[in-house]
Enzyme design. Structure first.
Site, PDB file in Angstrom:
ATOM      1  N   ASP A  40       0.789  -1.280  -0.127  1.00  7.38           N
ATOM      2  CA  ASP A  40      -0.053   0.079  -0.010  1.00  7.38           C
ATOM      3  C   ASP A  40       0.827   1.284   0.012  1.00  7.38           C
ATOM      4  O   ASP A  40       0.486   2.362  -0.552  1.00  7.38           O
ATOM      5  CB  ASP A  40      -1.015  -0.054   1.269  1.00  7.38           C
ATOM      6  CG  ASP A  40      -0.489  -0.230   2.422  1.00  7.38           C
ATOM      7  OD1 ASP A  40       0.899  -0.258   2.588  1.00  7.38           O
ATOM      8  OD2 ASP A  40      -1.066  -0.423   3.511  1.00  7.38           O
TER       9      ASP A  40
ATOM     10  N   ASN B 110      10.224   3.524   8.885  1.00 12.09           N
ATOM     11  CA  ASN B 110       8.689   3.135   9.562  1.00 12.09           C
ATOM     12  C   ASN B 110       8.696   4.025  11.125  1.00 12.09           C
ATOM     13  O   ASN B 110       9.544   3.624  11.678  1.00 12.09           O
ATOM     14  CB  ASN B 110       8.422   1.966   9.940  1.00 12.09           C
ATOM     15  CG  ASN B 110       7.981   1.028   8.606  1.00 12.09           C
ATOM     16  OD1 ASN B 110       8.601   1.262   7.569  1.00 12.09           O
ATOM     17  ND2 ASN B 110       6.762   0.248   8.957  1.00 12.09           N
TER      18      ASN B 110
ATOM     19  N   GLY C  50      -4.876   8.864   5.896  1.00 16.97           N
ATOM     20  CA  GLY C  50      -5.472   9.463   6.785  1.00 16.97           C
ATOM     21  C   GLY C  50      -4.949  10.450   7.905  1.00 16.97           C
ATOM     22  O   GLY C  50      -5.617  11.602   8.044  1.00 16.97           O
TER      23      GLY C  50
HETATM   24  C1  LIG Z   1       4.195  -3.709   8.468  1.00 18.50           C
HETATM   25  C2  LIG Z   1       3.611  -2.684   7.784  1.00 18.50           C
HETATM   26  O1  LIG Z   1       2.489  -3.101   7.040  1.00 18.50           O
HETATM   27  C3  LIG Z   1       4.556  -2.021   6.661  1.00 18.50           C
HETATM   28  O2  LIG Z   1       5.757  -1.861   7.189  1.00 18.50           O
HETATM   29  C4  LIG Z   1       4.041  -0.356   6.333  1.00 18.50           C
HETATM   30  O3  LIG Z   1       4.892  -0.175   5.223  1.00 18.50           O
HETATM   31  C5  LIG Z   1       2.572  -0.511   5.766  1.00 18.50           C
HETATM   32  O4  LIG Z   1       2.396  -1.637   5.035  1.00 18.50           O
HETATM   33  C6  LIG Z   1       1.800   0.533   6.068  1.00 18.50           C
HETATM   34  O5  LIG Z   1       0.466   0.208   5.415  1.00 18.50           O
END
Ligand SMILES: C[C@H](O)[C@H](O)[C@@H](O)C(=O)CO
Length: 475
Positions: free
Chosen positions: A240, A299, A409
């Site tokens: 995503d 992240n 969001g």
């Molecule tokens: C684990 C998470 O899904 C991922 O690191 C992040 O990139 C994500 O997909 C957020 O929707």
């Protein structure tokens, strides 16, 4: 070039949605119709925390059936979701509901992986930041006590949905790049690494790039959905975040992006990966983007901190109005603690306010007292982590960041956007909120011939169709 419509299946960690996107590049228009939205509620089984993929598949196919009823001209379907999680299959049969990346099983597996391949080497090979739930660690946990030995294929979540729809087993590249098993330089499976980790390379499917058709719907599925015969399923940026980055109306040479939902993915877009010692030490990742770009990012915990706190407060059956809580948070005038939003203690579900208070107590800092103060403290801590990650992305990559785009969001959270601007000293352009669905739609539209050009052309369409909200840094 003709105008046309496509259907996007966008599965997030807390909800899924079906969106029909209408694209007319010549006229410069791009419109989204929201057809269905359904909750994504994980389930704690005896084996641990899992996704209810069967329930999600039921809900998303219902949504697709609605989409075909409303818009019979839909040309294709594309699926994106969160990253790293997977299902194991034997033949056509799925061997149990996929584990949720927030399950605790990965902790022990990290050491086992690093004993075979030290993290420094792992990073040189796959360019991925350390996150204890990267697929590579989950598979080590699976190897120690799961059903890996029974499986003949492994499919990441969007690829699993694609398989159920079409019967084709593939691994879309942007999402495959989050497994830790792709060679960051060649973009192919790193078979030597797979072997050294004691895994079977034969379970890994053929890699495909965004824009590749997986084929038509299985006849039974098409009949059930009321879909036109031969309806194609197209691989999009199936991670995503990769789809969201497609829809950031930015100039990559002078902008950073924050794709802000459950996670805050903070970074820049590059042509080449950066796998220096400094990038590894800063825990920056090189994930695959659409059209071979690199998503060089970090992240940050994201709006999970807020949503899980609210879920915790609501466990007595009460209900909290989030906009009201944020308005109260914006009105807080007392100083609130800025905690480390990346502390791993905030990863697992549960009492997040309690863990924030614990973090403060360990440092002799006064914890927030009211819910409004907790919400403000979370917003300030996220804004600080975002600003820091933007500075680091810029320093490590050499991109001179002049603007920050916030999509997803989080773009609706005016307090967060403003405080990110204040703490970074840079203007924040907020929106589009539905960046992921838009990126999904645009890659399909290009594959169907409704749009053409590189990411810059697709982004200029986004810029024409959606006006961002500007937040200038204070003073
Ligand atoms: C684990 C998470 O899904 C991922 O690191 C992040 O990139 C994500 O997909 C957020 O929707």
């Amino acid at each position: 070039m003709t105008a046309g419509a496509v259907a996007a299946v966008d599965l997030g960690a807390t909800s899924g949605r079906i969106v029909v996107g209408h694209v007319d590049q010549a006229a410069g228009t791009l419109r989204l119709d929201h057809v269905a939205r359904f909750p994504n509620i994980p389930v704690r089984l005896a084996s641990g925390l899992h996704w209810d993929l069967t329930g999600l598949y039921r809900d998303l196919t219902r949504g697709l059936a609605d989409a075909f009823r409303r818009e019979p001209g839909v040309a294709s379907i594309g699926v994106d979701s969160w990253a790293v999680d997977y299902a194991l299959l034997r033949g056509d049969r799925v061997l149990g509901e996929p584990f949720h990346y927030r399950d605790e099983r990965n902790e022990a597996a990290v050491e086992a992986v690093h004993a075979r391949v030290p993290f420094e080497e792992l990073y040189r090979r796959n360019g991925l930041q350390f996150l204890p739930f990267n697929t590579v660690y989950q598979l080590a946990a699976e190897r120690a006590g799961g059903c890996l030995g029974l499986a003949d294929s492994l499919l990441l979540i969007p690829d699993l949905v694609g398989f159920q729809l079409t019967g084709a087993k593939v691994a879309e590249r942007t999402n495959a790049s989050t497994t830790g098993l792709l060679d960051v330089e060649t973009g192919g499976w790193d078979r030597e690494l797979v072997e050294r980790l004691g895994l079977e390379a034969s379970v890994l499917p053929r890699l495909v790039s965004p824009g590749t058709s997986l084929g038509g719907l299985r006849p039974g599925v098409a009949a059930e959905l009321g879909a036109p015969a031969g309806m194609q399923v197209v691989a999009v940026g199936s991670h995503d975040t990769a789809s969201a980055v497609v829809a950031v109306p930015m100039r990559p040479e002078s902008a950073a992006y924050i794709s802000c939902g459950t996670w805050g993915l903070v970074g820049v877009e590059l042509e080449r990966p950066v796998t220096t010692d400094a990038a590894r030490e800063a825990n920056f990742t090189n994930e695959g983007g659409v059209d071979g770009r690199v998503r060089f990012l970090h992240n940050v915990m994201g709006l999970w901190l807020l949503s899980e706190s609210v879920r915790w407060w609501e466990r007595d059956g009460s209900s909290i109005d989030l906009p009201e809580l944020l308005a109260q948070a914006a009105a807080v005038t007392t100083a609130v603690p800025v905690f480390d939003a990346n502390d791993p203690r905030f990863l697992a579900p549960g009492d997040l306010p309690g863990r924030i208070a614990e973090w403060c107590a360990e440092r002799g800092v006064a914890a927030p007292r009211s819910r409004a103060e907790f919400a403000r403290s979370i917003v300030e801590s996220l804004a600080e982590a975002f600003a820091r990650a933007v500075r680091t992305a810029s320093a490590l990559s050499g991109v001179g960041v002049e603007t920050i785009h916030i999509v997803g969001g989080g773009a609706l959270n005016a307090l967060l956007c403003q405080r990110t601007a204040d703490r970074s000293g840079l203007p924040v352009l907020a929106g589009p909120v539905e960046a992921t669905a838009i990126g999904n739609v645009l890659v399909q539209a290009r594959s169907a011939g409704f749009a053409e050009g590189g990411l810059e052309a697709l982004r200029s369409l986004v810029a024409r169709a959606f006006s961002p909200m500007r937040h200038d840094p204070a003073g």
